[in-house]
Design an enzyme around this catalytic site. Sequence first.
Site, mmCIF file in Angstrom:
data_model
loop_
_atom_site.group_PDB
_atom_site.id
_atom_site.type_symbol
_atom_site.label_atom_id
_atom_site.label_comp_id
_atom_site.label_asym_id
_atom_site.label_seq_id
_atom_site.Cartn_x
_atom_site.Cartn_y
_atom_site.Cartn_z
ATOM 1 N N GLY A 46 0.963 -0.948 0.037
ATOM 2 C CA GLY A 46 -0.550 -0.313 0.374
ATOM 3 C C GLY A 46 0.883 1.694 -0.374
ATOM 4 O O GLY A 46 0.239 2.280 -0.375
ATOM 5 N N CYS A 47 1.364 1.154 0.877
ATOM 6 C CA CYS A 47 2.707 2.073 0.731
ATOM 7 C C CYS A 47 3.633 2.945 -0.216
ATOM 8 O O CYS A 47 3.960 3.661 -0.718
ATOM 9 C CB CYS A 47 3.726 2.416 2.422
ATOM 10 S SG CYS A 47 3.392 2.563 3.934
ATOM 11 N N ALA A 48 4.247 1.409 -0.914
ATOM 12 C CA ALA A 48 4.419 1.230 -1.996
ATOM 13 C C ALA A 48 3.677 2.139 -4.044
ATOM 14 O O ALA A 48 3.767 3.429 -3.981
ATOM 15 C CB ALA A 48 5.130 0.550 -3.048
ATOM 16 N N ALA A 51 3.308 6.087 -2.475
ATOM 17 C CA ALA A 51 4.599 7.182 -2.912
ATOM 18 C C ALA A 51 4.936 6.625 -4.599
ATOM 19 O O ALA A 51 5.121 8.071 -5.551
ATOM 20 C CB ALA A 51 5.573 6.192 -2.351
#
Length: 159
Positions: A46-48, A51
């Site tokens: 999710g964070c990738a 970002a």
Amino acid sequence: MTERLVPGDPAPSFTLPNAEGGTTSLSDFSGRQVILYFYPAAMTPGCAKQACDFRDNLASLQAAGYVVVGVSPDPVEKLARFAEKEGLTFPLVSDLDHSVAEAYAAWGEKKNYGKTYQGLIRSTIVIDGEGKVALAQYNVRATGHVAKLRRDLGLAVAA
């Protein structure tokens, strides 16, 4: 938990270590608009996604006068690997003790699979050139957030 920020509030100042081995301060961007986004953990799907969404929209956000800064409770070494792996060219800063996340009300109670715990709340705070909060969004989704943010800022959604 700190009360959530609202437009017009002064943005809490900070200086944090960054993935490049130096420090990044809010004052580094004095007079500029800053998109400060808080994410739970580098190198997670999710964070990738989030970002990379900022990465893919970075040129148009910069053209509209915005600087993007990512904040997570990860150590700088992990942030450096994340930036290299995903080709991220905007500052990633380490908030190990989550004091900045707390100041921005991006740290607090979360629930997952019936358990309650303290953790990072995925949030985005837009700061104007005078250091005031222009927009504060909490509990944002990793996917589709940048498109929503662009709409909320009155920017055309990138193709």
